[in-house]
Design a protein around this motif. Structure first.
Motif, PDB file in Angstrom:
ATOM      1  N   ASP A 142       0.824  -1.208   0.000  1.00  0.00           N
ATOM      2  CA  ASP A 142       0.000   0.000   0.000  1.00  0.00           C
ATOM      3  C   ASP A 142       0.862   1.264   0.000  1.00  0.00           C
ATOM      4  O   ASP A 142       2.081   1.210   0.069  1.00  0.00           O
ATOM      5  CB  ASP A 142      -0.945  -0.012   1.213  1.00  0.00           C
ATOM      6  CG  ASP A 142      -0.201  -0.085   2.535  1.00  0.00           C
ATOM      7  OD1 ASP A 142       1.019  -0.335   2.509  1.00  0.00           O
ATOM      8  OD2 ASP A 142      -0.833   0.110   3.585  1.00  0.00           O
ATOM      9  N   LYS A 143       0.203   2.425  -0.077  1.00  0.00           N
ATOM     10  CA  LYS A 143       0.914   3.702  -0.195  1.00  0.00           C
ATOM     11  C   LYS A 143       1.726   4.033   1.060  1.00  0.00           C
ATOM     12  O   LYS A 143       2.778   4.636   0.967  1.00  0.00           O
ATOM     13  CB  LYS A 143      -0.078   4.827  -0.484  1.00  0.00           C
ATOM     14  CG  LYS A 143      -0.644   4.763  -1.887  1.00  0.00           C
ATOM     15  CD  LYS A 143      -1.238   6.100  -2.252  1.00  0.00           C
ATOM     16  CE  LYS A 143      -1.824   6.077  -3.627  1.00  0.00           C
ATOM     17  NZ  LYS A 143      -0.854   6.055  -4.689  1.00  0.00           N
ATOM     18  N   LYS A 144       1.234   3.622   2.218  1.00  0.00           N
ATOM     19  CA  LYS A 144       1.943   3.902   3.464  1.00  0.00           C
ATOM     20  C   LYS A 144       3.319   3.212   3.476  1.00  0.00           C
ATOM     21  O   LYS A 144       4.332   3.829   3.789  1.00  0.00           O
ATOM     22  CB  LYS A 144       1.096   3.436   4.655  1.00  0.00           C
ATOM     23  CG  LYS A 144       1.739   3.703   6.012  1.00  0.00           C
ATOM     24  CD  LYS A 144       0.850   3.218   7.131  1.00  0.00           C
ATOM     25  CE  LYS A 144       0.934   1.717   7.171  1.00  0.00           C
ATOM     26  NZ  LYS A 144       0.370   1.109   8.372  1.00  0.00           N
ATOM     27  N   ASN A 145       3.351   1.946   3.087  1.00  0.00           N
ATOM     28  CA  ASN A 145       4.624   1.221   3.044  1.00  0.00           C
ATOM     29  C   ASN A 145       5.535   1.750   1.938  1.00  0.00           C
ATOM     30  O   ASN A 145       6.755   1.783   2.089  1.00  0.00           O
ATOM     31  CB  ASN A 145       4.374  -0.274   2.846  1.00  0.00           C
ATOM     32  CG  ASN A 145       3.825  -0.905   4.104  1.00  0.00           C
ATOM     33  OD1 ASN A 145       4.214  -0.546   5.202  1.00  0.00           O
ATOM     34  ND2 ASN A 145       2.881  -1.817   3.945  1.00  0.00           N
ATOM     35  N   HIS A 146       4.923   2.163   0.826  1.00  0.00           N
ATOM     36  CA  HIS A 146       5.714   2.728  -0.267  1.00  0.00           C
ATOM     37  C   HIS A 146       6.402   4.023   0.189  1.00  0.00           C
ATOM     38  O   HIS A 146       7.586   4.230  -0.079  1.00  0.00           O
ATOM     39  CB  HIS A 146       4.811   2.985  -1.469  1.00  0.00           C
ATOM     40  CG  HIS A 146       5.518   3.580  -2.640  1.00  0.00           C
ATOM     41  ND1 HIS A 146       6.506   2.907  -3.329  1.00  0.00           N
ATOM     42  CD2 HIS A 146       5.394   4.788  -3.241  1.00  0.00           C
ATOM     43  CE1 HIS A 146       6.946   3.675  -4.306  1.00  0.00           C
ATOM     44  NE2 HIS A 146       6.286   4.824  -4.261  1.00  0.00           N
ATOM     45  N   LYS A 147       5.665   4.882   0.880  1.00  0.00           N
ATOM     46  CA  LYS A 147       6.257   6.132   1.390  1.00  0.00           C
ATOM     47  C   LYS A 147       7.335   5.848   2.424  1.00  0.00           C
ATOM     48  O   LYS A 147       8.369   6.518   2.454  1.00  0.00           O
ATOM     49  CB  LYS A 147       5.174   7.029   1.975  1.00  0.00           C
ATOM     50  CG  LYS A 147       4.290   7.643   0.914  1.00  0.00           C
ATOM     51  CD  LYS A 147       3.220   8.504   1.531  1.00  0.00           C
ATOM     52  CE  LYS A 147       2.312   9.040   0.445  1.00  0.00           C
ATOM     53  NZ  LYS A 147       1.198   9.811   1.005  1.00  0.00           N
ATOM     54  N   LEU A 148       7.119   4.860   3.277  1.00  0.00           N
ATOM     55  CA  LEU A 148       8.125   4.487   4.276  1.00  0.00           C
ATOM     56  C   LEU A 148       9.409   4.012   3.605  1.00  0.00           C
ATOM     57  O   LEU A 148      10.507   4.430   3.993  1.00  0.00           O
ATOM     58  CB  LEU A 148       7.561   3.394   5.184  1.00  0.00           C
ATOM     59  CG  LEU A 148       8.512   2.857   6.257  1.00  0.00           C
ATOM     60  CD1 LEU A 148       8.783   3.929   7.290  1.00  0.00           C
ATOM     61  CD2 LEU A 148       7.934   1.623   6.904  1.00  0.00           C
TER      62      LEU A 148
END
Length: 131
Positions: free
Chosen positions: A119-125
């Motif tokens: 998801d986007k949260k893990n991608h940003k992390l």
């Protein structure tokens, strides 16, 4: 020893030569060169050159110094076992890279793979960790 002005002159001459050579080769090729094609050699780099690049990046000053230190400490077998232990990481990375390429053949970076897989949260992390 060379004077500083002679050193700068040599750098300037070589820089101009290789810049001119690159421009001439680019003109003869006739294709438009994007930044991605330039940085990845158009995705036409073979396994041998990729392996040489990995080893060149891996054997930097600290590695050479540590290998010499283990040679001084343990004799001729020290650098051998140091290199054998470090090669495991390079081999494992190659296997992981092959699996990633099979699962996501159009991905160019691991961040593209993470962006599609998670998801986007893990991608940003992962983008924070990669920078």
């Amino acid at each position: 020893m060379l004077t500083p002005s002679t050193g700068y002159l040599i750098l300037l001459i070589f820089g101009l030569f290789f810049t001119t050579l690159t421009i001439v080769m680019h003109k003869r090729r006739g294709k438009e060169m994007t930044a991605e094609q330039f940085s990845t050699a158009g995705r036409s780099v073979g396994v041998g050159l990729a392996s040489a690049s990995i080893i060149a990046a891996w054997t930097w000053a600290a590695t050479l110094m540590m290998s010499s230190s283990t040679g001084f400490q343990y004799g001729i077998s020290g650098p051998y076992w140091y290199a054998a232990g470090a090669c495991i990481q390079v081999l494992l990375f190659a296997v992981v890279a092959l699996h990633l390429k099979r699962k996501a053949p159009k991905a160019h970076t691991f961040l593209e793979f993470i962006g599609k897989r998670f998801d986007k949260k893990n991608h940003k992390l992962m983008m924070v960790f990669a920078s």
